[in-house]
Design an enzyme around this catalytic site. Sequence first.
Site, PDB file in Angstrom:
ATOM      1  N   LYS A 132      33.145  24.708 104.008  1.00  0.00           N
ATOM      2  CA  LYS A 132      32.746  24.385 105.385  1.00  0.00           C
ATOM      3  C   LYS A 132      33.097  25.557 106.293  1.00  0.00           C
ATOM      4  O   LYS A 132      33.777  26.493 105.901  1.00  0.00           O
ATOM      5  CB  LYS A 132      33.453  23.109 105.860  1.00  0.00           C
ATOM      6  CG  LYS A 132      32.955  21.845 105.159  1.00  0.00           C
ATOM      7  CD  LYS A 132      33.576  20.621 105.798  1.00  0.00           C
ATOM      8  CE  LYS A 132      33.098  19.338 105.134  1.00  0.00           C
ATOM      9  NZ  LYS A 132      33.731  18.148 105.729  1.00  0.00           N
ATOM     10  N   HIS A 135      40.690  26.696 113.191  1.00  0.00           N
ATOM     11  CA  HIS A 135      41.450  27.218 112.053  1.00  0.00           C
ATOM     12  C   HIS A 135      42.053  28.581 112.392  1.00  0.00           C
ATOM     13  O   HIS A 135      43.140  28.914 111.942  1.00  0.00           O
ATOM     14  CB  HIS A 135      40.559  27.335 110.812  1.00  0.00           C
ATOM     15  CG  HIS A 135      40.138  26.018 110.247  1.00  0.00           C
ATOM     16  ND1 HIS A 135      38.829  25.687 110.022  1.00  0.00           N
ATOM     17  CD2 HIS A 135      40.862  24.938 109.893  1.00  0.00           C
ATOM     18  CE1 HIS A 135      38.773  24.460 109.536  1.00  0.00           C
ATOM     19  NE2 HIS A 135      39.988  23.984 109.452  1.00  0.00           N
ATOM     20  N   HIS A 149      36.259  27.352 111.381  1.00  0.00           N
ATOM     21  CA  HIS A 149      35.985  27.383 112.821  1.00  0.00           C
ATOM     22  C   HIS A 149      37.172  27.941 113.617  1.00  0.00           C
ATOM     23  O   HIS A 149      38.218  28.255 113.065  1.00  0.00           O
ATOM     24  CB  HIS A 149      35.558  25.999 113.329  1.00  0.00           C
ATOM     25  CG  HIS A 149      36.581  24.931 113.135  1.00  0.00           C
ATOM     26  ND1 HIS A 149      37.724  24.869 113.884  1.00  0.00           N
ATOM     27  CD2 HIS A 149      36.636  23.878 112.262  1.00  0.00           C
ATOM     28  CE1 HIS A 149      38.443  23.817 113.504  1.00  0.00           C
ATOM     29  NE2 HIS A 149      37.813  23.208 112.521  1.00  0.00           N
TER      30      HIS A 149
END
Length: 581
Positions: free
Chosen positions: A138, A144, A141
């Site tokens: 994933k 993170h 973003h």
Amino acid sequence: MACGFRRSIACQLSRVLDLPPEYLIKSISAVPISRKEEVADFQLSVDSLLENNNDHSRPDIQLQTVRLAEKLKCDTVVSEISTGPGTVNFKINRELLTKTVLQEVIEDGSKYGLKSELFSGLPQKKIVVEFSSPNVAKKFHVGHLRSTIIGNFIANLKEALGHQVTRINYLGDWGMQFGLLGTGFQLFGYEEKLQSNPLQHLFEVYVQVNKEAADDKNVAKSAHEFFQRLELGDTQALALWQKFRDLSIEEYIRIYKRLGVHFDEYSGESFYREKSQEVLKLLDSKGLLQKTIKGTAVVDLSGSGDPSSICTVMRSDGTSLYATRDLAAAIDRMDKYNFDKMIYVTDKGQKKHFQQVFQMLQIMGYDWAERCQHVPFGVVQGMKTRRGDVTFLEDVLNEIRLRMLQNMASVKTTRELENPQETAERVGLAALIIQDFRGFLLSDYQFSWDRVFQSRGDTGVFLQYTHARLHSLEETFGCGYLNDFNTACLQEPQSVSILQHLLRFDEVLYRSAQDLQPRHIVSYLLTLSHLAAVAHKTLHIKNSPPEVAGARLHLFRAVRSVLANGMTLLGITPEHRHRIC
């Protein structure tokens, strides 16, 4: 160090107030410098002393302050005593201040400020910090990214204070997304692409299979079956999952290296798929597990059916959830590390989740749940690269390097750098970290590339520039001057302001250690850089008498040393090349 002066003041106060010096030390603080006027070096808050005494009558504080000051005497350490609103102020003998501060900065090196009496008696603890924690396949973003740099700062600070720190990256490496990913790779995957750019290729496969699953029920069914095979331990399915995970971690390690971040353990939700079943059994044995009509299992933390206090811990098909795996991970870490403190660094959206996890640990009988702490942070808005929204951490790092290189290209001397790309990345990262750390971690903020890369003002570029320029002073004039120095040559207001500011470094570290907020250190370093910039213009080394030049070089070396210490704690690698902006 400041604590030596504090202790001397505390000893004199101790005799007058009949209180132990240890009791008084933390009530004596270094005075922040003022641009408008010369200030004292330390002050005692009489108000805080009365609070500590639990004196509820609270007589006129100012009268108490004046009376106390009258009983105190100047000595070889304190040259002047005065009073302010509720404070007794102490001015330290100027030559003693100069000699002591500069000697200790140089002698203590990276430990300057950390040997302070403010930290004395601090027991060494085992601390676990969980941070970064991206989801395999994933988007990495911006949340993170924040978790990565904040967690790294907290781990750095705790290590600097002498604690035994374990840095854990808890990957999102289990769950239904791997059913989709396994099916997707069988349909759209390419082994060569997977090997050359695993994060990019897995993300592309994940996006494509999600679209297909929305339109085609057979794809969705295949994904569900693949995940069931994973849960049941099918060797082929697990081998493909393991390959995805291993290649992703290799790529993460490479990218984290660019950030200057490392981990002691790459854990993940997958580690706890079996142990989470033990958690469910334990909850059930304690009568805490309740089945719903839908077949899911929940824990009612309120005991009264309050919907906001109900936490789901098992799906209707018997598989575990994020909360169950977090419970299993916490129990496992206590068994493995016997930690005194475990800190989770995630966005504030997970505040309720961690409250519930900690509460469940308590009711399961784990008293150590009170040692668990969630450090939440706010949302960053508007971080886009020229290609659009941020998808991977590497996008951010490449954008930083590109923009900084463009800024540096406008400076004629940049071409003299040996490795401009490396320098651009280091300076750019400093810019990003300072922008992020300037405010309260919990605050949301609007991201601006233009503001990040300003070379003047309160930015990371300015910090790096100051450090590099001071380093070049030492290179230019050599270390011949640094054997000894005359304290009488550093009595100008600019020198005294710097010395007073260096005096406060331990208090700033102490404050950040208390609330885990990097903004105290950021503010301190920016002020130190501004003071150094003013001093650099007025306290010339070139063409000054050798004695004066040597003393000034000593002062600038001390500034650079403390600047480097603070930057390193924040996760910034100090830049030595001075032609950067």
